[in-house]
Design an enzyme around this catalytic site. Structure first.
Site, mmCIF file in Angstrom:
data_model
loop_
_atom_site.group_PDB
_atom_site.id
_atom_site.type_symbol
_atom_site.label_atom_id
_atom_site.label_comp_id
_atom_site.label_asym_id
_atom_site.label_seq_id
_atom_site.Cartn_x
_atom_site.Cartn_y
_atom_site.Cartn_z
ATOM 1 N N GLU A 1 0.898 -1.175 0.000
ATOM 2 C CA GLU A 1 0.000 0.000 0.000
ATOM 3 C C GLU A 1 0.922 1.205 0.000
ATOM 4 O O GLU A 1 1.562 1.494 1.006
ATOM 5 C CB GLU A 1 -0.870 0.018 1.264
ATOM 6 C CG GLU A 1 -1.709 -1.218 1.486
ATOM 7 C CD GLU A 1 -2.867 -1.349 0.525
ATOM 8 O OE1 GLU A 1 -3.187 -0.370 -0.180
ATOM 9 O OE2 GLU A 1 -3.451 -2.440 0.464
ATOM 10 N N CYS B 1 -2.452 9.208 2.642
ATOM 11 C CA CYS B 1 -2.015 8.656 1.358
ATOM 12 C C CYS B 1 -3.075 8.821 0.271
ATOM 13 O O CYS B 1 -2.748 9.013 -0.887
ATOM 14 C CB CYS B 1 -1.643 7.193 1.528
ATOM 15 S SG CYS B 1 -2.932 6.260 2.337
HETATM 16 P P1 NAD Z 1 8.509 4.765 4.517
HETATM 17 O O1 NAD Z 1 8.392 4.011 3.250
HETATM 18 O O2 NAD Z 1 9.709 5.593 4.724
HETATM 19 O O3 NAD Z 1 8.451 3.766 5.762
HETATM 20 C C1 NAD Z 1 7.378 2.870 5.969
HETATM 21 C C2 NAD Z 1 7.852 1.734 6.848
HETATM 22 O O4 NAD Z 1 8.874 1.001 6.148
HETATM 23 C C3 NAD Z 1 8.487 2.164 8.164
HETATM 24 O O5 NAD Z 1 8.122 1.233 9.164
HETATM 25 C C4 NAD Z 1 9.971 2.080 7.880
HETATM 26 O O6 NAD Z 1 10.744 1.873 9.038
HETATM 27 C C5 NAD Z 1 10.028 0.860 6.971
HETATM 28 N N1 NAD Z 1 11.200 0.808 6.076
HETATM 29 C C6 NAD Z 1 11.981 1.826 5.652
HETATM 30 N N2 NAD Z 1 12.947 1.358 4.834
HETATM 31 C C7 NAD Z 1 12.745 0.018 4.725
HETATM 32 C C8 NAD Z 1 13.392 -1.020 3.998
HETATM 33 N N3 NAD Z 1 14.449 -0.776 3.209
HETATM 34 N N4 NAD Z 1 12.919 -2.285 4.107
HETATM 35 C C9 NAD Z 1 11.849 -2.562 4.871
HETATM 36 N N5 NAD Z 1 11.192 -1.623 5.604
HETATM 37 C C10 NAD Z 1 11.636 -0.340 5.510
HETATM 38 O O7 NAD Z 1 7.162 5.590 4.622
HETATM 39 P P2 NAD Z 1 6.777 6.624 5.747
HETATM 40 O O8 NAD Z 1 7.586 7.843 5.491
HETATM 41 O O9 NAD Z 1 6.809 5.998 7.098
HETATM 42 O O10 NAD Z 1 5.219 6.866 5.407
HETATM 43 C C11 NAD Z 1 4.796 7.762 4.436
HETATM 44 C C12 NAD Z 1 4.457 7.050 3.138
HETATM 45 O O11 NAD Z 1 3.502 6.025 3.362
HETATM 46 C C13 NAD Z 1 3.826 7.963 2.135
HETATM 47 O O12 NAD Z 1 4.421 7.753 0.878
HETATM 48 C C14 NAD Z 1 2.374 7.540 2.105
HETATM 49 O O13 NAD Z 1 1.694 7.788 0.923
HETATM 50 C C15 NAD Z 1 2.469 6.101 2.389
HETATM 51 N N6 NAD Z 1 1.213 5.580 2.933
HETATM 52 C C16 NAD Z 1 0.437 4.780 2.135
HETATM 53 C C17 NAD Z 1 -0.772 4.292 2.604
HETATM 54 C C18 NAD Z 1 -1.608 3.400 1.740
HETATM 55 O O14 NAD Z 1 -2.422 2.679 2.261
HETATM 56 N N7 NAD Z 1 -1.438 3.401 0.446
HETATM 57 C C19 NAD Z 1 -1.198 4.597 3.894
HETATM 58 C C20 NAD Z 1 -0.397 5.401 4.685
HETATM 59 C C21 NAD Z 1 0.823 5.888 4.188
#
Ligand code: NAD
Length: 489
Positions: free
Chosen positions: A258, A291
């Site tokens: 997502e 998002c």
């Molecule tokens: P992010 O991608 O930086 O991090 C999300 C999660 O992934 C965190 O728990 C982080 O620690 C982990 N992570 C980071 N690097 C990783 C890796 N290499 N391998 C595995 N895990 C890793 O996102 P964020 O900044 O926490 O959240 C914002 C983003 O989330 C925005 O782009 C937003 O659109 C998206 N979002 C999407 C939805 C949806 O349902 N489509 C809902 C909420 C947020």
């Protein structure tokens, strides 16, 4: 200001600190001050969580005892509801949610969604009789069993942490999977409270594990690479989602993603209360950190000036109505972190360089406090090829793009790497619905219809990801079909 409880790991039924006792500070976005300590998991802790989830799946009856599992999830549900005030406090102090936003999407949306998932459980088909079939001269009686996939790693973001944690954890537990929840470093307590309440509910050890880490990638990458984990359910940025898919290929992981969005809000020229509808299009809820939030506002060229004036008025009227921690009616506070504040500000600078016209906001607001405040910001005269129209900003920044006719609006809507949500307004429902059908996205709202609730599938297409959460589809995502054919003659 009130502190939050320290966040501890929950591994194999035990709530405990990290194996080397290290912690990091949980930062309050309103003040930039620490609001509690968080256990900083080591690689050994992550390994222990994976081993516990694997053992609980392989060596217990968890995945097969549907009724007792449902009863435990219901008990867990009651505990989460009973802790509503604590959950609200966590959303405010670590996710930076204003009170009005905390009450709505953060907490009520998540808790009501949990009830929706529990209600969907009754509709899950666990087993189907596919009847007899004569093949190669003999009969076989066939059943198809829909069984839990196995160990799930739920990797979640900071923007609406309870909502995303519940969408994954409750659905996976209902399906019979065991789970390792890894919340974002910025919102750890919303994860660890789920572990504490699972312990209180009496879940068997290893069924749910929660690991927190200061380092965004370490624990997540371990979960993605480990062959003992069967499925990754990830919500976060598109860049990290791509990396997870690539890394997950080595162990042929099932991967559900997502991801980000740049959803449209199309307001057609025949919309009754046109100016009023435009005014409600501000991207300010939870400082734009949603998002599926429609952050590209598409308005007809024929009423463009009127739309810009309406927006100027609505942003001016909103200027004193955000950034107050104690005001229960407010829906906008700071953004999550210094890093996010800098990222959003760099997009505001970029928009000006790209030639868009700023009609509201554009600045940080240190007068609101030491936290990460950015003014509600609106750009008009935006063209869809600008980076501010194409890239997800994830802050309180709206871009306004004029369109010529319905075909042009559809073209602009689909000219995006993303496809998560969207909205269409018109006095003619059939016309709006036809446009909604032609937009490539996962959830469309017509004339303000609520397209995101816990009983409906949620997810994106294209760069917004793959797979569906919530609703019956959200539970089925964690099931796998197995055939058992018995020779009978
Ligand atoms: P992010 O991608 O930086 O991090 C999300 C999660 O992934 C965190 O728990 C982080 O620690 C982990 N992570 C980071 N690097 C990783 C890796 N290499 N391998 C595995 N895990 C890793 O996102 P964020 O900044 O926490 O959240 C914002 C983003 O989330 C925005 O782009 C937003 O659109 C998206 N979002 C999407 C939805 C949806 O349902 N489509 C809902 C909420 C947020």
């Amino acid at each position: 200001m009130t502190m939050l409880p320290d966040a501890k790991l929950y591994i194999d039924g035990v709530i405990r600190p990290a194996s080397d006792n290290k912690t990091y500070d949980n930062i309050n976005p309103w003040t930039a001050e620490p609001v509690g300590k968080v256990a900083d998991a080591t690689a050994d802790d992550v390994n222990a969580a994976i081993a516990a989830a694997r053992r609980a799946f392989d060596e217990t009856e968890w995945s097969r005892q549907h009724n007792s599992r449902l009863a435990l999830v219901k008990k867990y549900r009651d505990l989460l509801f009973a802790n509503r005030d604590t959950l609200t406090q966590i959303a405010r102090l670590e996710a930076g949610a204003a009170m009005g936003a905390a009450n709505r999407a953060h907490i009520d949306g998540a808790l009501n969604g949990m009830d929706d998932l529990i209600n969907c459980f009754a509709s899950v088909t666990w087993e189907e009789d596919r009847g007899l079939r004569n093949e190669y001269g003999f009969d076989s009686a066939r059943i198809v069993v829909h069984e839990a996939i196995g160990v799930v790693a739920a990797i979640t973001p900071w923007n609406v942490p309870l909502y995303v944690n519940i969408g994954k954890v409750i659905a996976a537990l209902l399906a019979g999977c065991t789970v390792i929840l890894k919340p974002a470093p910025d919102t750890p307590v919303m994860g660890t409270i789920m572990g504490e309440l699972a312990a209180e509910a009496g879940f068997p050890p290893g069924v749910l594990n929660v690991i927190t880490s200061s380092e965004p990638a370490m624990a997540g990458e371990m979960l993605v690479a480990d062959p003992r984990v069967d499925l990754i359910s990830f919500t976060g940025s598109t860049g990290v989602g791509k990396r997870i898919m690539e890394k997950g290929a080595e162990t042929l992981k099932r991967v559900f993603l997502e991801l980000g969005g740049k959803s449209v809000n199309i307001i057609l020229e025949d919309t009754p209360d046109f100016a009023m509808t435009v005014m409600t299009g501000m991207a300010v809820f939870h400082a734009g950190q949603g998002c599926a939030m429609p952050t590209r506002l598409l308005v007809p060229r024929s009423r463009y000036e009127e739309a810009c004036k309406a927006l100027e008025m609505s942003y001016a009227g909103f200027s004193t109505k955000w950034g107050d921690f104690d005001d229960p009616t407010q829906i906008m506070g700071p953004v999550i972190s210094k890093r996010q504040q800098e990222r959003v500000m760099s997009y505001i600078e970029l928009g000006q360089k790209e030639g868009a016209r700023l009609i509201a906001g554009g600045k940080t607001r240190p007068d609101k406090g030491n936290g990460f405040f950015i003014e509600p910001t609106c750009f008009v005269d935006v063209t869809n090829d600008m980076r501010i129209a194409q890239e997800e900003i994830f802050g309180p920044v709206l871009v306004v793009i004029p369109f010529e006719d319905d075909e042009d609006a559809i073209r602009i809507a689909n000219d995006s790497v993303y496809g998560l949500g969207g909205a269409v307004y018109s006095g003619d429902v059939a016309r709006a619905t036809n446009i909604a059908r032609r937009i490539r996205a996962g959830a469309l709202s017509v004339n303000g219809g609520m397209s995101i609730t816990g009983d409906l599938p949620f997810g994106g297409v294209k760069g917004s990801g793959m797979g569906r959460e919530w609703g019956l589809e959200g539970i089925e995502e964690f099931l796998e079909s197995k055939v058992i054919a018995t020779r009978v003659a």
